[in-house]
Design a protein around this motif. Structure first.
Motif, PDB file in Angstrom:
ATOM      1  N   LEU A   1     -82.092 -20.809 -86.073  1.00 38.63           N
ATOM      2  CA  LEU A   1     -81.286 -19.701 -85.539  1.00 38.63           C
ATOM      3  C   LEU A   1     -82.160 -18.779 -84.705  1.00 38.63           C
ATOM      4  CD1 LEU A   1     -79.395 -18.704 -88.837  1.00 38.63           C
ATOM      5  CD2 LEU A   1     -78.473 -20.056 -86.930  1.00 38.63           C
ATOM      6  N   ARG A   2     -81.542 -18.088 -83.761  1.00 39.28           N
ATOM      7  CA  ARG A   2     -82.284 -17.060 -83.031  1.00 39.28           C
ATOM      8  C   ARG A   2     -82.552 -15.888 -83.969  1.00 39.28           C
ATOM      9  NH1 ARG A   2     -80.154 -15.377 -77.311  1.00 39.28           N
ATOM     10  NH2 ARG A   2     -82.229 -14.439 -77.339  1.00 39.28           N
ATOM     11  N   MET A   3     -83.663 -15.223 -83.734  1.00 39.65           N
ATOM     12  CA  MET A   3     -83.913 -13.972 -84.466  1.00 39.65           C
ATOM     13  C   MET A   3     -84.348 -12.928 -83.447  1.00 39.65           C
ATOM     14  SD  MET A   3     -87.417 -14.785 -86.572  1.00 39.65           S
ATOM     15  CE  MET A   3     -88.994 -14.882 -85.717  1.00 39.65           C
ATOM     16  N   TYR A   4     -84.213 -11.683 -83.846  1.00 42.30           N
ATOM     17  CA  TYR A   4     -84.412 -10.573 -82.908  1.00 42.30           C
ATOM     18  C   TYR A   4     -85.270  -9.500 -83.578  1.00 42.30           C
ATOM     19  CZ  TYR A   4     -80.317 -12.946 -81.090  1.00 42.30           C
ATOM     20  OH  TYR A   4     -79.456 -13.910 -80.642  1.00 42.30           O
ATOM     21  N   PRO A   5     -86.099  -8.812 -82.782  1.00 43.18           N
ATOM     22  CA  PRO A   5     -86.878  -7.720 -83.387  1.00 43.18           C
ATOM     23  C   PRO A   5     -85.938  -6.692 -84.037  1.00 43.18           C
ATOM     24  CG  PRO A   5     -87.639  -8.185 -81.161  1.00 43.18           C
ATOM     25  CD  PRO A   5     -86.379  -8.979 -81.350  1.00 43.18           C
ATOM     26  N   TRP A   6     -86.317  -6.219 -85.210  1.00 39.64           N
ATOM     27  CA  TRP A   6     -85.499  -5.218 -85.896  1.00 39.64           C
ATOM     28  C   TRP A   6     -85.374  -3.998 -84.989  1.00 39.64           C
ATOM     29  CZ3 TRP A   6     -82.486  -5.729 -89.971  1.00 39.64           C
ATOM     30  CH2 TRP A   6     -81.906  -4.574 -90.512  1.00 39.64           C
ATOM     31  N   PRO A   7     -84.160  -3.536 -84.728  1.00 41.17           N
ATOM     32  CA  PRO A   7     -83.999  -2.453 -83.757  1.00 41.17           C
ATOM     33  C   PRO A   7     -84.650  -1.148 -84.208  1.00 41.17           C
ATOM     34  CG  PRO A   7     -81.876  -3.108 -84.711  1.00 41.17           C
ATOM     35  CD  PRO A   7     -82.901  -4.010 -85.300  1.00 41.17           C
ATOM     36  N   GLU A   8     -85.088  -0.400 -83.230  1.00 40.54           N
ATOM     37  CA  GLU A   8     -85.727   0.893 -83.534  1.00 40.54           C
ATOM     38  C   GLU A   8     -84.721   1.832 -84.190  1.00 40.54           C
ATOM     39  OE1 GLU A   8     -87.869   2.721 -80.171  1.00 40.54           O
ATOM     40  OE2 GLU A   8     -86.871   4.588 -80.749  1.00 40.54           O
ATOM     41  N   LYS A   9     -83.486   1.732 -83.749  1.00 37.09           N
ATOM     42  CA  LYS A   9     -82.479   2.650 -84.284  1.00 37.09           C
ATOM     43  C   LYS A   9     -81.158   1.899 -84.502  1.00 37.09           C
ATOM     44  CE  LYS A   9     -80.355   7.174 -83.357  1.00 37.09           C
ATOM     45  NZ  LYS A   9     -80.322   8.327 -82.452  1.00 37.09           N
ATOM     46  N   ILE A  10     -80.546   2.162 -85.644  1.00 38.83           N
ATOM     47  CA  ILE A  10     -79.194   1.663 -85.907  1.00 38.83           C
ATOM     48  C   ILE A  10     -78.353   2.881 -86.249  1.00 38.83           C
ATOM     49  CG2 ILE A  10     -77.737   0.245 -87.417  1.00 38.83           C
ATOM     50  CD1 ILE A  10     -80.179  -1.542 -87.914  1.00 38.83           C
ATOM     51  N   TYR A  11     -77.282   3.075 -85.516  1.00 42.26           N
ATOM     52  CA  TYR A  11     -76.458   4.265 -85.746  1.00 42.26           C
ATOM     53  C   TYR A  11     -74.997   3.832 -85.889  1.00 42.26           C
ATOM     54  CZ  TYR A  11     -74.127   8.721 -85.063  1.00 42.26           C
ATOM     55  OH  TYR A  11     -73.334   9.819 -85.224  1.00 42.26           O
ATOM     56  N   LEU A  12     -74.327   4.436 -86.856  1.00 41.61           N
ATOM     57  CA  LEU A  12     -72.912   4.123 -87.056  1.00 41.61           C
ATOM     58  C   LEU A  12     -72.096   5.409 -87.033  1.00 41.61           C
ATOM     59  CD1 LEU A  12     -74.667   2.241 -89.388  1.00 41.61           C
ATOM     60  CD2 LEU A  12     -72.416   1.168 -89.382  1.00 41.61           C
ATOM     61  N   GLU A  13     -70.897   5.304 -86.528  1.00 39.91           N
ATOM     62  CA  GLU A  13     -69.965   6.410 -86.700  1.00 39.91           C
ATOM     63  C   GLU A  13     -68.531   5.892 -86.823  1.00 39.91           C
ATOM     64  OE1 GLU A  13     -70.951   9.085 -83.576  1.00 39.91           O
ATOM     65  OE2 GLU A  13     -69.555   8.212 -82.142  1.00 39.91           O
ATOM     66  N   ARG A  14     -67.715   6.726 -87.409  1.00 37.73           N
ATOM     67  CA  ARG A  14     -66.361   6.312 -87.803  1.00 37.73           C
ATOM     68  C   ARG A  14     -65.298   7.109 -87.034  1.00 37.73           C
ATOM     69  NH1 ARG A  14     -65.473   5.538 -93.975  1.00 37.73           N
ATOM     70  NH2 ARG A  14     -66.446   3.593 -93.317  1.00 37.73           N
ATOM     71  N   TYR A  15     -64.223   6.426 -86.732  1.00 40.92           N
ATOM     72  CA  TYR A  15     -63.068   7.068 -86.101  1.00 40.92           C
ATOM     73  C   TYR A  15     -61.796   6.659 -86.846  1.00 40.92           C
ATOM     74  CZ  TYR A  15     -66.248   7.783 -82.169  1.00 40.92           C
ATOM     75  OH  TYR A  15     -67.298   8.163 -81.383  1.00 40.92           O
ATOM     76  N   ILE A  16     -60.812   7.516 -86.768  1.00 46.35           N
ATOM     77  CA  ILE A  16     -59.486   7.154 -87.277  1.00 46.35           C
ATOM     78  C   ILE A  16     -58.467   7.429 -86.178  1.00 46.35           C
ATOM     79  CG2 ILE A  16     -57.639   7.814 -88.888  1.00 46.35           C
ATOM     80  CD1 ILE A  16     -59.723   8.134 -91.036  1.00 46.35           C
ATOM     81  N   GLY A  17     -57.695   6.402 -85.876  1.00 50.02           N
ATOM     82  CA  GLY A  17     -56.637   6.545 -84.883  1.00 50.02           C
ATOM     83  C   GLY A  17     -55.288   6.359 -85.545  1.00 50.02           C
TER      84      GLY A  17
END
Lengths: 446, 374
Positions: free
Chosen positions: A217-233
């Motif tokens: 499988l391909r692998m990728y450098p662990w990202p410097e930043k992971i950010y999540l945010e939530r919305y409700i529609g």
């Protein structure tokens, strides 16, 4: 079938401790994580190497015994069940064979669990693209064979898209390495080379063409930043438009839409990259969302908490019971219609507890309906079993395309696709590779 | 028993999260699974299915099936990590009760029950060793109840506890004669035999008219404190304390320096069954100079030592394998001592350290405290 003879031959291959015909053990292999009725195998065998898998398939081919591969038993469509044949469980094949930081690839045996793989990679600063929601139990061999999706759907698409090469055993016992590893002087580092893409033959075939024993499988450098945010529609059409625009502009790692109710659509975005990149992407995402009135910004806390324990938390939604699942891909323009159509069928059958979800892809979305029940509730189970065929037929009629088919989708696929060149080609390949029809007969419709 | 848990048995969603993790401080959710051939029936998901099959009369109960049922240490790590919160520990215990009631036991567990019935100890007659006869009973403030495994297999813990209580000026006695609390019979499903053991032991205990029954064994503590009144209908009316509850106030300010790097092994019964994670750590932190370090798996995630649930008696290789796995975690955090407060863990670690040639010492909590008080 002379069961003692078969047992002895299997025991010669894998050792007597790795084959069983004990009824009480067989019972525990009669179902997966879904609602397909139980099927009893005659044997379960747990090979430890590709060569042992090859010997098992040669024996099965010689004796005309069907073989169903099984990983962690955590799929929902009955793809790993066997009626009187051999269940071939890959969990002993659980090693990471190579982490190649030169080519950005990781080669694993088919039966390693995803969480173990991802934990090892994370400690070394790497990640894989697609992490299945059932990562605690799921294995790459099975996930590729479906082929599964997961966290990372927009940036990395599906597990099939992450495959660089496979090692697989054909029903006759021949061992095939795909992609660059087709050259005996090469390792697995490139997929589309030498000749036709043979990895694609096994991706999605659910074991009907052979058993995947290793995957690169391909692998990728662990990202410097992971950010999540939530919305409700509160408007499904607006929400789908937002998903489309975010996806087409490739702004996120994934969008997760775990709750779709008539008056509420909850969705999380996961953005990864370096800090500047993440901030820029977020600005663009928020600008897209702001175009639609009534979308509530719920911030990063909820999804971040979920993300911290994401592998565990995905199991929690099954507190309402085992789920009959109808999951398939659709283009964005059909998602709203599909949501209402599936809901109408579930409501008409009086399903007590169900969930509707979406996990967008770059070109459309996975559409998910889960109908929960506890196995002791026979009445609810019967309702789910009545709703499932209608939902699958409706989905296929709308142009829906399931990825994980197992035995659940098989008759419906044949009904809708049976008169196509695509179907005839699948059948022709099956006949050529598996003349005695031993490999997982019944899945997909093959 | 299983019938009462029918709804809970049906709660299992078959997700398979109860096998292995190797993530977030949990290596193997089921500690014994890696040391078995690894069939579905050798970890929680398959066991729940078999418990249901037993309840519904779906399968013939064979000796091989019993082995798979009893290879579980009842450590409750699966329950702790079950995303749908199935009470797996309760189900697996109820399964054993039903199996035992139908006459299905492992021979070694039947022998243990017979030993307890006749000799009041898991280990049968005492052999030639003397010096452990009953002392003349007298009214005491604290009666130390060591339990079978401590008094037979971990004498150093008995001595350390007695020394410590003496140094602390406690009015105490040690119940030196054989007396089984019944827990090993309870956890292997033989509840009526466990109750007989309880009656016999309580009769001995009452001769001392103690204000407090003190234990160094979490299983003795659990059964005396909770299972007697809650499940066996025995109301003895005596306060029961585990040493980690009893000692903090008594030892405070009296502990001398110990230059020791220690890791704490949470016994499953003390930890996951009773929720006592902080009490022993608090005591260890009172010792000046003692450095307490945590293993990869600790507290709620703590990996079992492999002895519980009757596994050490019945499946020596599995039990030893699990213990070595756990000890390697102690080695990895560079501890000189793995400390615990459970005689089964103590014995299993001690024998495994010897067999595996590990550079590690196992000490009971009271041994460390006793060393720290001049």
């Amino acid at each position: 079938m002379d069961k003692k003879y078969v047992f002895d031959r299997l025991a010669e291959i894998v050792g007597p401790e790795h084959v069983t015909d004990e009824p009480f053990i067989l019972l525990t292999y009669t179902q997966d994580f879904g609602t397909q009725p139980p099927m009893w195998p005659s044997f379960v065998v747990r090979p430890g190497t590709t060569e042992e898998v090859a010997e098992i398939l040669k024996l099965a081919n010689e004796l005309r015994i069907p073989v169903s591969p099984r990983g962690g038993g955590s799929a929902q469509e009955g793809g790993c069940q066997s009626d009187g044949g051999i269940v071939l469980e890959t969990l002993r094949m659980d090693k990471i064979l190579d982490i190649d930081e030169d080519t950005g690839t990781v080669t694993v045996e088919a039966g390693i669990t995803f969480v173990k793989l991802m934990d090892v990679l994370e400690q070394r600063g790497w990640k894989i693209g697609i992490a299945p929601s059932g990562a605690m139990a799921g294995t790459p061999g099975a996930h590729i064979a479906r082929p599964g999706v997961g966290w990372g759907n927009i940036k990395y698409v599906t597990q099939g898209d992450q495959v660089v090469g496979l090692k697989a055993v054909l029903p006759t016992g021949d061992i095939v390495s795909t992609g660059s590893a087709g050259n005996p002087n090469s390792d697995s580092f490139f997929r589309y080379c030498l000749g036709p893409d043979l990895a694609g033959l096994f991706i999605g075939s659910e074991g009907a063409y052979g058993v995947i024993t290793e995957a690169t499988l391909r692998m990728y450098p662990w990202p410097e930043k992971i950010y999540l945010e939530r919305y409700i529609g509160h408007n499904l059409r607006d929400a789908i438009d937002i998903f489309r625009e975010i996806a087409l502009n490739n702004l996120v790692c994934y969008i997760s839409v775990p709750v779709i109710k008539p008056d509420m659509i909850l969705f999380d975005v996961n953005v990864e990259g370096d800090a500047v990149e993440v901030d820029h992407r977020l600005e663009r995402i928020r600008a897209i969302v702001r175009k639609y009135p009534g979308i509530e910004f719920k911030g990063p806390e909820g999804p971040s908490r979920f993300w911290e324990r994401r592998w565990f938390n995905t199991g929690e939604e099954f507190k309402d019971g085992i789920a009959g699942a109808v999951n398939y891909f659709l283009p964005f323009e059909k998602l709203e219609e599909a949501t209402y159509a599936m809901r109408a069928i579930m409501d008409r059958h009086g399903i007590q507890k169900y969930a509707q979800q979406m996990f967008p892809e770059p070109m459309g979305s996975e559409h998910v309906s889960l109908m929960f029940h506890h196995p002791g509730d026979k009445e609810e189970y019967a309702k789910i079993q009545r709703a499932l065929p209608e939902m699958m037929d409706k989905a296929l009629s709308m142009g829906g395309c399931p990825y994980s088919k197992g035995r659940q989708w098989a008759p419906h696929l044949e009904k809708h696709l049976g008169n196509t060149g695509y179907w005839r080609t699948l059948k022709a390949i099956k006949k050529a590779l598996d003349p005695n029809n031993i490999m997982n007969p019944g899945v997909v419709g093959l | 028993m299983l019938e009462k848990l029918r709804h809970q048995i049906y709660q299992c969603s078959r997700c398979g999260f109860c096998r292995v993790w190797e993530w977030e401080g949990v290596e193997n959710v089921c500690p014994t699974y890696p040391f078995t051939p690894g069939w579905e029936s050798q970890y929680a998901r398959g066991r729940v299915r078999l418990a249901r099959a037993t309840m519904e009369g779906e399968v013939e109960i064979t000796p091989a099936m019993l082995e798979h049922a009893y290879q579980c240490t009842l450590c409750r790590n699966c329950e702790e990590h079950c995303p749908v919160e199935v009470p797996l520990g309760e189900i697996f215990h109820a399964w054993r009760v039903d199996l035992a009631a139908a006459g299905h036991n492992l021979p070694v567990h039947r022998q243990i029950a017979e030993n307890v019935a006749v000799h009041h100890s898991l280990y049968g007659p005492r052999g030639g060793r003397k010096g452990a006869e009953a002392s003349e009973p007298r009214k005491v403030s604290v009666l130390y109840f060591p339990g079978c495994t401590t008094i037979r297999k971990a004498r150093r813990v008995v001595k350390a506890t007695a020394d410590l209580l003496g140094k602390l000026g406690v009015d105490y006695a040690v119940l030196e004669e054989d007396a089984c609390c019944g827990y090993p019979l309870y956890e292997t499903g033989m509840v009526s035999q466990a109750k007989e053991a309880a009656d016999w032991s309580l009769e001995r205990i009452k001769r001392y008219d103690p204000d407090i029954i003190l234990t160094t064994c979490p299983s003795c503590y659990r059964v005396l404190r909770f299972i007697y009144p809650d499940e066996m209908g025995i109301q003895h009316g005596v306060e029961v304390l585990h040493v980690s509850q009893y000692l903090p106030d008594l030892v405070a300010g009296k502990l001398g320096e110990l230059d020791l790097r220690v890791t704490w092994h949470d016994p499953c019964v003390l930890g996951r069954h009773l929720g006592m994670y902080d009490e022993p750590r608090h005591l260890l932190r009172l010792v000046p100079g003692l450095e307490l370090v945590e293993m990869y798996s600790s507290r709620e995630n703590a990996q079992c030592c492999g002895a519980g649930g009757g596994v050490m008696a019945a499946f020596d290789a599995i039990s030893g394998g699990v213990a070595e796995d756990r000890l390697q975690q102690a080695v990895a955090c560079e501890a000189a001592v793995i400390a615990t407060s459970c005689p089964a863990c103590y014995v299993n670690f001690q024998r495994t350290i010897g067999k595996a040639g590990l550079d590690m010492q196992v000490k009971d909590l009271v041994e460390i405290l006793n060393e720290a008080i001049p």
